[in-house]
Motif scaffolding. Structure first.
Motif, PDB file in Angstrom:
ATOM      1  N   LEU A   1      29.417  49.973  89.950  1.00 37.33           N
ATOM      2  CA  LEU A   1      30.386  50.463  89.182  1.00 37.33           C
ATOM      3  C   LEU A   1      31.777  50.258  88.891  1.00 37.33           C
ATOM      4  N   PRO A   2      32.242  50.352  88.136  1.00 27.00           N
ATOM      5  CA  PRO A   2      33.312  49.288  87.531  1.00 27.00           C
ATOM      6  C   PRO A   2      34.404  49.988  87.961  1.00 27.00           C
ATOM      7  N   LEU A   3      35.640  49.462  88.166  1.00 24.43           N
ATOM      8  CA  LEU A   3      36.411  49.607  88.890  1.00 24.43           C
ATOM      9  C   LEU A   3      37.469  50.552  87.414  1.00 24.43           C
ATOM     10  N   PRO A   4      38.522  52.011  87.743  1.00 23.66           N
ATOM     11  CA  PRO A   4      39.022  52.178  86.419  1.00 23.66           C
ATOM     12  C   PRO A   4      40.450  50.994  86.198  1.00 23.66           C
ATOM     13  N   ALA A   5      40.819  50.551  84.882  1.00 27.40           N
ATOM     14  CA  ALA A   5      42.024  49.651  85.066  1.00 27.40           C
ATOM     15  C   ALA A   5      42.781  49.864  85.301  1.00 27.40           C
ATOM     16  N   PRO A   6      43.468  51.248  86.134  1.00 28.13           N
ATOM     17  CA  PRO A   6      44.461  51.365  86.376  1.00 28.13           C
ATOM     18  C   PRO A   6      44.977  51.565  88.694  1.00 28.13           C
ATOM     19  N   LEU A   7      43.680  51.630  88.498  1.00 23.39           N
ATOM     20  CA  LEU A   7      43.482  50.901  89.985  1.00 23.39           C
ATOM     21  C   LEU A   7      43.307  50.012  90.492  1.00 23.39           C
ATOM     22  N   LEU A   8      43.047  48.695  89.346  1.00 21.65           N
ATOM     23  CA  LEU A   8      43.313  47.250  89.821  1.00 21.65           C
ATOM     24  C   LEU A   8      44.909  46.869  89.752  1.00 21.65           C
ATOM     25  N   ALA A   9      45.827  47.801  88.196  1.00 22.84           N
ATOM     26  CA  ALA A   9      47.111  48.023  87.982  1.00 22.84           C
ATOM     27  C   ALA A   9      48.103  47.516  89.416  1.00 22.84           C
ATOM     28  N   ASN A  10      47.291  48.806  90.268  1.00 21.89           N
ATOM     29  CA  ASN A  10      48.438  49.360  91.047  1.00 21.89           C
ATOM     30  C   ASN A  10      47.385  48.984  92.641  1.00 21.89           C
ATOM     31  N   LEU A  11      46.523  47.315  92.837  1.00 23.75           N
ATOM     32  CA  LEU A  11      46.254  47.443  94.088  1.00 23.75           C
ATOM     33  C   LEU A  11      47.605  47.148  94.666  1.00 23.75           C
ATOM     34  N   VAL A  12      48.004  47.464  95.568  1.00 25.23           N
ATOM     35  CA  VAL A  12      49.097  47.373  96.580  1.00 25.23           C
ATOM     36  C   VAL A  12      50.023  45.768  96.308  1.00 25.23           C
ATOM     37  N   LEU A  13      48.676  44.983  97.796  1.00 25.09           N
ATOM     38  CA  LEU A  13      49.142  43.509  97.917  1.00 25.09           C
ATOM     39  C   LEU A  13      49.047  42.776  96.287  1.00 25.09           C
ATOM     40  N   SER A  14      48.871  43.098  95.503  1.00 27.59           N
ATOM     41  CA  SER A  14      48.753  42.531  93.937  1.00 27.59           C
ATOM     42  C   SER A  14      50.116  42.339  93.542  1.00 27.59           C
ATOM     43  N   ARG A  15      51.026  43.428  93.318  1.00 25.72           N
ATOM     44  CA  ARG A  15      51.835  43.444  92.735  1.00 25.72           C
ATOM     45  C   ARG A  15      52.968  42.381  93.160  1.00 25.72           C
ATOM     46  N   SER A  16      54.395  42.054  92.290  1.00 30.73           N
ATOM     47  CA  SER A  16      54.721  41.421  92.164  1.00 30.73           C
ATOM     48  C   SER A  16      56.295  41.359  91.299  1.00 30.73           C
ATOM     49  N   GLU A  17      57.010  40.676  91.475  1.00 32.75           N
ATOM     50  CA  GLU A  17      58.163  40.367  90.271  1.00 32.75           C
ATOM     51  C   GLU A  17      58.903  38.937  90.337  1.00 32.75           C
ATOM     52  N   HIS A  18      58.208  38.039  90.739  1.00 33.77           N
ATOM     53  CA  HIS A  18      59.333  37.249  90.893  1.00 33.77           C
ATOM     54  C   HIS A  18      58.370  35.902  89.948  1.00 33.77           C
ATOM     55  N   ASP A  19      58.697  35.030  89.288  1.00 31.73           N
ATOM     56  CA  ASP A  19      58.194  33.913  88.046  1.00 31.73           C
ATOM     57  C   ASP A  19      58.286  32.808  89.421  1.00 31.73           C
ATOM     58  N   ARG A  20      57.311  31.867  89.811  1.00 33.90           N
ATOM     59  CA  ARG A  20      56.349  31.037  90.297  1.00 33.90           C
ATOM     60  C   ARG A  20      57.301  29.826  90.608  1.00 33.90           C
ATOM     61  N   MET A  21      57.592  29.694  89.027  1.00 31.49           N
ATOM     62  CA  MET A  21      58.204  28.111  89.324  1.00 31.49           C
ATOM     63  C   MET A  21      57.290  26.882  89.054  1.00 31.49           C
ATOM     64  N   SER A  22      56.211  27.268  88.141  1.00 32.79           N
ATOM     65  CA  SER A  22      55.042  26.414  87.956  1.00 32.79           C
ATOM     66  C   SER A  22      55.571  25.897  87.107  1.00 32.79           C
ATOM     67  N   GLU A  23      56.617  25.061  86.379  1.00 31.80           N
ATOM     68  CA  GLU A  23      56.952  24.188  85.313  1.00 31.80           C
ATOM     69  C   GLU A  23      58.418  23.229  86.041  1.00 31.80           C
ATOM     70  N   GLU A  24      58.729  23.578  87.342  1.00 32.96           N
ATOM     71  CA  GLU A  24      59.328  23.054  88.075  1.00 32.96           C
ATOM     72  C   GLU A  24      58.967  22.362  89.363  1.00 32.96           C
ATOM     73  N   ARG A  25      58.197  22.445  89.796  1.00 34.34           N
ATOM     74  CA  ARG A  25      57.332  22.811  91.097  1.00 34.34           C
ATOM     75  C   ARG A  25      56.698  20.652  91.447  1.00 34.34           C
TER      76      ARG A  25
END
Length: 165
Positions: free
Chosen positions: A18-42
Motif C-alpha cells: 500500500l502506498p503511504l500518503p505523502a503528508p504522512l511521510l512529511a510528518n514522520l516524527v523523527l525525520s524532522r530537522s532544521e539544521h544544516d549538517r555542514m557537509s561542505e566543511e566536514r
C-alpha cells in the motif's frame, strides 16, 4: 503498478504494498530537522577543535544513548550547553549558572559535529552511561531516550538528537 514513490513491490502474499500518503511521510516524527549538517566543511581537519573554542557553539551531551532534556511551558527541550561560560537550556536564554563544557572529556568520549542553524553551530559529546553528568548542565535536567521525548521535541531539537544518537 506504480505510485508517486516508484513501482509498487509485491509482498509475500502476492499483493502490492500500500502506498503511504505523502503528508504522512512529511510528518514522520523523527525525520524532522532544521539544521544544516555542514557537509561542505566536514573535511577541514581542525573544524571541530576550532568550534569547541567558540562560545557560540552549543554542545549536546549524550549519556548512554540518552539526551539531556529540560521541561519548559512549551514542552521538553534539549539542554544545550555553550562552549563558553553559562548554560543554554534550549530556550535561547543563557542562565549563567554553568561552567560551559569545563573540559569535561574522559578517555573514550567522542565529539561529533552535528551542524548549524540560523543562530548557532552544534556538536555532540559522548560520555559513558555510568559517568557522572557534566556539571554545566542545569540542575533540573533529566536524561531521556528518543522514544520518550522524540515526538514532543521541536524540529531543531529532534533533528539534533536523532543525528547525535
Amino acid at each position: 503498478m506504480s505510485d508517486v514513490f516508484g513501482p509498487m513491490v509485491p509482498v509475500a502474499s502476492g499483493q502490492p504494498r500500500l502506498p503511504l500518503p505523502a503528508p504522512l511521510l512529511a510528518n514522520l516524527v523523527l525525520s524532522r530537522s532544521e539544521h544544516d549538517r555542514m557537509s561542505e566543511e566536514r573535511d577541514q581537519p581542525t573544524l571541530v577543535a576550532r568550534l569547541m573554542t567558540d562560545p557560540a557553539t552549543r554542545v549536546l551531551w549524550l549519556r548512554g544513548g540518552q539526551v539531556p532534556v529540560v521541561d519548559s511551558p512549551t514542552g521538553p527541550a534539549l539542554a544545550l550547553i555553550s562552549t563558553g561560560t553559562g548554560t543554554d537550556t534550549g530556550t535561547g536564554t543563557d542562565t549563567g549558572t554553568g561552567t560551559g563544557t569545563g573540559g569535561h572529556q574522559a578517555p573514550g568520549d567522542v565529539t561529533i559535529l552535528l551542524g548549524r542553524s540560523a543562530d548557532a553551530v552544534y556538536v555532540a559529546r559522548t560520555c559513558a552511561a555510568d559517568a557522572p553528568p557534566p556539571t554545566s548542565l542545569p540542575p533540573d535536567v533529566r536524561w531521556a531516550g528518543l522514544r520518550d521525548v522524540g515526538s514532543a521535541l521541536g524540529r531543531l531539537d529532534v533533528g539534533l538528537a536523532v543525528q547525535a544518537v
